[in-house]
Design a protein around this motif. Structure first.
Motif, PDB file in Angstrom:
ATOM      1  N   GLU A  91     -14.152  92.745  64.485  1.00 25.67           N
ATOM      2  CA  GLU A  91     -14.782  92.086  63.030  1.00 25.67           C
ATOM      3  C   GLU A  91     -14.665  90.512  63.029  1.00 25.67           C
ATOM      4  O   GLU A  91     -13.227  89.854  62.822  1.00 25.67           O
ATOM      5  CB  GLU A  91     -13.615  93.588  62.403  1.00 25.67           C
ATOM      6  CG  GLU A  91     -14.678  93.299  61.186  1.00 25.67           C
ATOM      7  CD  GLU A  91     -13.727  94.167  58.860  1.00 25.67           C
ATOM      8  OE1 GLU A  91     -13.149  95.578  59.970  1.00 25.67           O
ATOM      9  OE2 GLU A  91     -14.500  93.808  58.647  1.00 25.67           O
ATOM     10  N   ILE A  92     -15.337  90.588  62.495  1.00 25.64           N
ATOM     11  CA  ILE A  92     -15.579  88.121  62.782  1.00 25.64           C
ATOM     12  C   ILE A  92     -16.684  88.051  61.145  1.00 25.64           C
ATOM     13  O   ILE A  92     -17.471  88.759  60.840  1.00 25.64           O
ATOM     14  CB  ILE A  92     -15.915  87.771  62.833  1.00 25.64           C
ATOM     15  CG1 ILE A  92     -14.711  88.128  64.375  1.00 25.64           C
ATOM     16  CG2 ILE A  92     -16.031  86.278  63.147  1.00 25.64           C
ATOM     17  CD1 ILE A  92     -15.464  87.016  66.039  1.00 25.64           C
ATOM     18  N   ALA A  93     -15.201  88.263  59.429  1.00 29.75           N
ATOM     19  CA  ALA A  93     -16.023  88.322  58.156  1.00 29.75           C
ATOM     20  C   ALA A  93     -17.304  87.219  57.939  1.00 29.75           C
ATOM     21  O   ALA A  93     -18.302  87.303  57.809  1.00 29.75           O
ATOM     22  CB  ALA A  93     -15.536  88.685  57.536  1.00 29.75           C
ATOM     23  N   TRP A  94     -16.581  86.193  58.343  1.00 28.64           N
ATOM     24  CA  TRP A  94     -17.564  84.695  58.084  1.00 28.64           C
ATOM     25  C   TRP A  94     -17.450  83.798  59.130  1.00 28.64           C
ATOM     26  O   TRP A  94     -16.926  83.912  60.405  1.00 28.64           O
ATOM     27  CB  TRP A  94     -16.141  84.016  57.154  1.00 28.64           C
ATOM     28  CG  TRP A  94     -15.883  84.558  55.747  1.00 28.64           C
ATOM     29  CD1 TRP A  94     -13.929  85.372  56.394  1.00 28.64           C
ATOM     30  CD2 TRP A  94     -16.143  85.744  54.971  1.00 28.64           C
ATOM     31  NE1 TRP A  94     -13.806  86.179  54.595  1.00 28.64           N
ATOM     32  CE2 TRP A  94     -15.773  85.802  54.075  1.00 28.64           C
ATOM     33  CE3 TRP A  94     -17.630  85.492  54.288  1.00 28.64           C
ATOM     34  CZ2 TRP A  94     -15.789  86.816  52.805  1.00 28.64           C
ATOM     35  CZ3 TRP A  94     -18.385  85.782  53.295  1.00 28.64           C
ATOM     36  CH2 TRP A  94     -16.932  86.112  52.461  1.00 28.64           C
ATOM     37  N   PRO A  95     -18.458  83.144  58.626  1.00 29.09           N
ATOM     38  CA  PRO A  95     -18.454  82.776  60.336  1.00 29.09           C
ATOM     39  C   PRO A  95     -17.819  81.191  60.088  1.00 29.09           C
ATOM     40  O   PRO A  95     -18.374  80.007  60.025  1.00 29.09           O
ATOM     41  CB  PRO A  95     -20.033  81.686  59.897  1.00 29.09           C
ATOM     42  CG  PRO A  95     -19.863  81.777  58.639  1.00 29.09           C
ATOM     43  CD  PRO A  95     -19.649  83.025  57.275  1.00 29.09           C
ATOM     44  N   VAL A  96     -16.711  81.434  60.702  1.00 28.57           N
ATOM     45  CA  VAL A  96     -15.641  80.059  61.030  1.00 28.57           C
ATOM     46  C   VAL A  96     -15.707  79.823  62.420  1.00 28.57           C
ATOM     47  O   VAL A  96     -15.929  80.637  63.053  1.00 28.57           O
ATOM     48  CB  VAL A  96     -14.011  81.105  60.976  1.00 28.57           C
ATOM     49  CG1 VAL A  96     -13.554  81.158  59.735  1.00 28.57           C
ATOM     50  CG2 VAL A  96     -13.711  81.731  61.524  1.00 28.57           C
ATOM     51  N   ALA A  97     -15.075  78.377  62.621  1.00 28.53           N
ATOM     52  CA  ALA A  97     -15.598  77.923  64.022  1.00 28.53           C
ATOM     53  C   ALA A  97     -14.680  78.759  65.118  1.00 28.53           C
ATOM     54  O   ALA A  97     -13.751  79.286  64.434  1.00 28.53           O
ATOM     55  CB  ALA A  97     -15.106  76.531  63.770  1.00 28.53           C
ATOM     56  N   LEU A 140     -10.893  80.227  64.078  1.00 31.90           N
ATOM     57  CA  LEU A 140     -10.834  81.499  64.328  1.00 31.90           C
ATOM     58  C   LEU A 140      -9.470  82.339  65.946  1.00 31.90           C
ATOM     59  O   LEU A 140      -8.221  82.891  65.119  1.00 31.90           O
ATOM     60  CB  LEU A 140     -11.981  82.606  64.851  1.00 31.90           C
ATOM     61  CG  LEU A 140     -12.332  84.113  64.301  1.00 31.90           C
ATOM     62  CD1 LEU A 140     -13.281  84.554  64.555  1.00 31.90           C
ATOM     63  CD2 LEU A 140     -11.185  84.465  65.887  1.00 31.90           C
ATOM     64  N   LEU A 166      -6.073  81.448  63.984  1.00 33.14           N
ATOM     65  CA  LEU A 166      -5.588  82.530  62.785  1.00 33.14           C
ATOM     66  C   LEU A 166      -4.257  83.611  64.009  1.00 33.14           C
ATOM     67  O   LEU A 166      -3.604  83.945  62.637  1.00 33.14           O
ATOM     68  CB  LEU A 166      -6.379  83.074  62.614  1.00 33.14           C
ATOM     69  CG  LEU A 166      -7.604  83.046  62.024  1.00 33.14           C
ATOM     70  CD1 LEU A 166      -9.032  83.909  61.051  1.00 33.14           C
ATOM     71  CD2 LEU A 166      -7.001  82.772  60.083  1.00 33.14           C
ATOM     72  N   ILE A 224      -0.838  83.152  62.212  1.00 29.66           N
ATOM     73  CA  ILE A 224      -0.664  82.784  61.150  1.00 29.66           C
ATOM     74  C   ILE A 224       1.175  83.199  60.819  1.00 29.66           C
ATOM     75  O   ILE A 224       1.856  82.601  60.605  1.00 29.66           O
ATOM     76  CB  ILE A 224      -0.997  83.938  60.612  1.00 29.66           C
ATOM     77  CG1 ILE A 224      -2.534  83.247  59.887  1.00 29.66           C
ATOM     78  CG2 ILE A 224      -0.572  84.078  59.363  1.00 29.66           C
ATOM     79  CD1 ILE A 224      -4.007  83.808  59.085  1.00 29.66           C
ATOM     80  N   ARG A 279       1.835  73.617  57.254  1.00 24.32           N
ATOM     81  CA  ARG A 279       0.221  73.554  58.745  1.00 24.32           C
ATOM     82  C   ARG A 279       0.468  73.597  59.619  1.00 24.32           C
ATOM     83  O   ARG A 279       1.556  73.681  60.267  1.00 24.32           O
ATOM     84  CB  ARG A 279      -0.916  72.535  58.386  1.00 24.32           C
ATOM     85  CG  ARG A 279      -0.427  72.116  56.302  1.00 24.32           C
ATOM     86  CD  ARG A 279      -1.349  71.271  55.948  1.00 24.32           C
ATOM     87  NE  ARG A 279      -1.708  70.796  56.433  1.00 24.32           N
ATOM     88  CZ  ARG A 279      -3.581  71.336  55.369  1.00 24.32           C
ATOM     89  NH1 ARG A 279      -2.748  72.067  54.342  1.00 24.32           N
ATOM     90  NH2 ARG A 279      -4.641  70.927  56.179  1.00 24.32           N
ATOM     91  N   PRO A 280      -0.513  74.368  60.758  1.00 23.06           N
ATOM     92  CA  PRO A 280      -0.020  74.703  62.326  1.00 23.06           C
ATOM     93  C   PRO A 280       0.143  72.756  62.698  1.00 23.06           C
ATOM     94  O   PRO A 280       0.048  71.876  62.143  1.00 23.06           O
ATOM     95  CB  PRO A 280      -1.855  74.549  62.453  1.00 23.06           C
ATOM     96  CG  PRO A 280      -2.361  75.166  61.539  1.00 23.06           C
ATOM     97  CD  PRO A 280      -2.012  74.489  60.070  1.00 23.06           C
ATOM     98  N   LEU A 335     -11.925  87.229  70.192  1.00 26.91           N
ATOM     99  CA  LEU A 335     -11.168  87.478  70.137  1.00 26.91           C
ATOM    100  C   LEU A 335      -9.627  88.293  70.744  1.00 26.91           C
ATOM    101  O   LEU A 335      -8.969  88.116  70.112  1.00 26.91           O
ATOM    102  CB  LEU A 335     -11.439  89.386  69.430  1.00 26.91           C
ATOM    103  CG  LEU A 335     -12.350  88.977  67.590  1.00 26.91           C
ATOM    104  CD1 LEU A 335     -13.130  90.537  67.767  1.00 26.91           C
ATOM    105  CD2 LEU A 335     -11.555  88.603  66.638  1.00 26.91           C
ATOM    106  N   ARG A 369      -7.520  84.986  70.282  1.00 30.00           N
ATOM    107  CA  ARG A 369      -6.816  84.909  69.099  1.00 30.00           C
ATOM    108  C   ARG A 369      -5.099  85.581  69.539  1.00 30.00           C
ATOM    109  O   ARG A 369      -4.401  85.557  68.513  1.00 30.00           O
ATOM    110  CB  ARG A 369      -8.121  85.547  68.186  1.00 30.00           C
ATOM    111  CG  ARG A 369      -6.711  85.676  66.928  1.00 30.00           C
ATOM    112  CD  ARG A 369      -5.632  86.483  66.783  1.00 30.00           C
ATOM    113  NE  ARG A 369      -6.718  88.282  66.595  1.00 30.00           N
ATOM    114  CZ  ARG A 369      -5.203  89.231  66.526  1.00 30.00           C
ATOM    115  NH1 ARG A 369      -4.308  88.692  66.217  1.00 30.00           N
ATOM    116  NH2 ARG A 369      -6.145  90.349  66.654  1.00 30.00           N
ATOM    117  N   GLN A 383      -1.441  84.524  69.707  1.00 27.69           N
ATOM    118  CA  GLN A 383      -0.538  84.659  69.230  1.00 27.69           C
ATOM    119  C   GLN A 383       0.927  84.743  70.191  1.00 27.69           C
ATOM    120  O   GLN A 383       2.187  84.498  69.022  1.00 27.69           O
ATOM    121  CB  GLN A 383      -0.507  86.457  68.578  1.00 27.69           C
ATOM    122  CG  GLN A 383       0.608  86.701  67.373  1.00 27.69           C
ATOM    123  CD  GLN A 383      -0.358  87.768  66.562  1.00 27.69           C
ATOM    124  OE1 GLN A 383      -1.567  88.300  66.441  1.00 27.69           O
ATOM    125  NE2 GLN A 383       0.499  88.262  65.771  1.00 27.69           N
TER     126      GLN A 383
END
Lengths: 252, 329
Positions: A81-87, A91, A94, A97, A105-106, A143, A146, A150
């Motif tokens: 799932e990738i809901a929004w057109p983020v770079a 992504l 994320l 987090i 902030r990162p 993904l 991502r 983590q």
């Protein structure tokens, strides 16, 4: 060094047990493949391990608080799932987090982790592209990046290599094996038994909610197990290139 | 990079529109005269108009804009759907129902702020019902379904109240109230709405990181340490407090929460958390601009803010859909 321990884990859907009394320990250093036919309960097992699912029995991860668990285990769900057109880079960030407590902030460490993950998945050329514009296989690699960013001691992935080209399937499996070799714990659900045979140090064979075989690939991928669980015959060979497994035909 | 220019740019636009909003009105004072009166209190009539009529109106426009812009962006982020807007979960229609009941029963005239208080009560009841219906887990589908059911129910009761109204005068007053307006408001309205809205804004801002994580879906977000149930509670409470209060003082104003996040999303790189501050400023600019426009277009006919917003907003939205479709082709 964090092991994953399950004891008598049971998940019911209605009266039917979907995960039926699973007890096992996965030690750091192991790259474990979870195999089994569709509907065997693999995804439900992952969700129960992580505490996302009503369950009986114990999982060492489900006992942790949400924040602790996020720093201990990373999970890649089967649904991409990738809901929004983020770079792509945003992504992958994320994944940091859980390490950014209280709206921090990162920092340099987070950017370094993201950069390492992008390198492993061969994504530096894509990092400013919107992730939603990439092909299915490329999105899967994003993904996985991502998941790696983590940087947790335990990694769980539900069919991470489905839809990747052969080169990226092999790099991903090698990466998981080397992550495990560096002292982490890796559990991946797989349908490609050939790759599972070559790159996992241990396989769990699941059928109808039960773990029915557990051990090194050559002990799990046997002619009898394949016929009984998958209903297939297979060519199994110990060669100079290592242990080879090739499914042949449906045996029912 | 683009974000560093976007927020100051939007803030400057809001500041400019705020000044213009103070200078536009039927009384027709000169520029210097109005500002002198506002700041130093020179000239009795001008001071009264500036401080008691135009200033609260401009401040309310900002408050309503912040509430609608922020709620729209947060809801779209949570539901992972660019068509979500504050009206979707039934808060605005329930607040309107509360207000309409007050207007019809005459309770609205019982004391000065009886109308906004009734609207807030309507919003509160709907939130409790919404959370009860949507269940304990943080799912988004049940939230949408429960919201649609509550919207429909509130709309049905609204029609019933109008249908059975014995008094045509009250009916027309009610209909006009529902069209949404910032005319003839006072600092009493600011005072009743601001504390509640401020709580709502803080709650909505606290969802930023959770909304970012939700980009990867509910399961992935949960394993990244996001507590979905708590996130949804903060979101619903935040929308209820800010949009409930906005509807209570200004009536139902649509399209801001839908269109503004949609326009600004590409400029913040799609990240839902970064969209919150941008959408807050964008919503404020849009409400201020529309409230100036209603005074300029038909100065003597009391054109309603909600009507203008819908007339401008709907074609704008169609244009956006057309652009999106072309980008996808």
């Amino acid at each position: 060094m964090t092991a994953l321990t399950l004891s008598h884990l049971i998940v019911h859907r209605g009266v039917c047990p979907v995960v039926d009394d699973v007890s096992l320990t996965i030690a750091p250093g192991e790259s474990v493949g979870l195999i089994g036919p569709n509907g065997a309960g693999k995804t439900t097992l992952f969700r129960a391990i992580l505490g996302l699912q009503a369950r009986q029995g114990e999982s060492s991860l489900a006992k942790l608080s949400a924040r602790e668990r996020a720093k201990t285990a990373a999970w890649m769900p089967q649904t991409r799932e990738i809901a929004w057109p983020v770079a792509v880079e945003t992504l992958v960030m994320l994944g940091r987090i859980p390490h950014l407590a209280g709206g921090r902030r990162p920092g340099a460490e987070d950017h370094a982790a993201v950069s390492r993950a992008l390198s492993v998945m061969d994504l530096h050329g894509f990092k400013d592209r919107p992730a939603t514009e990439l092909s299915g296989g490329e999105q899967t690699r994003v993904l996985i990046a991502r998941l790696l960013a983590q940087e947790t001691p335990i990694i769980l992935a539900d069919e991470p290599i489905a839809g990747l080209d052969p080169a990226h399937q092999i790099t991903t499996m090698q990466k998981f094996a080397s992550i495990a070799a560096s002292g982490k714990t890796v559990l991946t659900a797989l349908h490609d038994l050939g790759l599972a045979a070559r790159y996992c140090s241990r396989l769990l064979l699941m059928d109808k909610g039960r773990i029915i075989a557990d051990g090194p690939p050559k002990d799990v991928l046997t002619v009898a197990n394949m016929r009984e669980v998958f209903g297939i015959s297979a060519h199994i060979a110990q060669t100079e290139d290592g242990f080879l497994f090739l499914p042949l035909e449906v045996a029912r | 990079m683009r974000l560093t220019l976007l927020l100051p740019g939007l803030a400057a636009l809001v500041a400019l529109l705020f000044w213009v909003s103070l200078l536009v009105g039927p009384a027709g004072f000169g520029l210097g005269e109005s500002l002198r009166a506002l700041i130093s209190g020179e000239g009795e009539a001008v001071t009264l108009v500036m401080r008691e009529i135009r200033l609260p109106r401009a401040i309310l426009a900002v408050m309503v804009g912040v509430s609608l812009g922020l709620s729209g962006a947060a809801l779209q982020g949570f539901l992972r759907n660019p068509l979500a807007e504050p009206g979707l979960i039934g808060i605005s229609s329930s607040a309107a129902l509360g207000a309409v009941i007050a207007l019809q029963t005459g309770f609205a005239t019982a004391f000065a702020l009886a109308l906004p208080v009734s609207a807030l009560t309507g919003a509160l009841v709907s939130v409790l019902l919404l959370l009860l219906l949507a269940g304990p887990r943080g799912g988004s589908l049940t939230l949408i379904l429960a919201g649609i059911a509550i919207s429909a129910l509130a709309a049905a009761f609204l029609s019933l109240v109008l249908n059975l109204s014995p008094n045509p005068f009250a009916v027309s007053e009610t209909v006009f109230w529902m069209l949404g307006s910032l005319a003839d408001r006072s600092f009493d309205h600011v005072a009743i709405a601001l504390p509640l809205m401020a709580v709502g804004w803080l709650l909505l801002f606290s969802t930023a990181r959770g909304l970012d994580a939700l980009t990867l879906g509910q399961d992935a977000a949960e394993t990244m340490g996001i507590h979905l149930g708590r996130l949804r509670l903060r979101l619903v409470a935040g929308v209820a407090a800010s949009v409930g209060a906005a509807t209570a003082v200004a009536g139902a104003i649509g399209f801001v929460g839908l269109v503004v996040p949609h326009i600004l999303r590409p400029f913040v790189g799609g990240r839902p958390g970064a969209l919150l501050p941008a959408s807050l400023l964008g919503g404020t600019a849009m409400v201020l601009a529309a409230d100036i426009a209603v005074r300029l277009i038909l100065p003597d006919r009391d054109l309603k803010l909600g009507v203008l917003m819908a007339i401008v907003g709907a074609p704008l939205f169609l244009h956006l859909i057309y652009k999106t479709r072309r980008a996808m082709a």
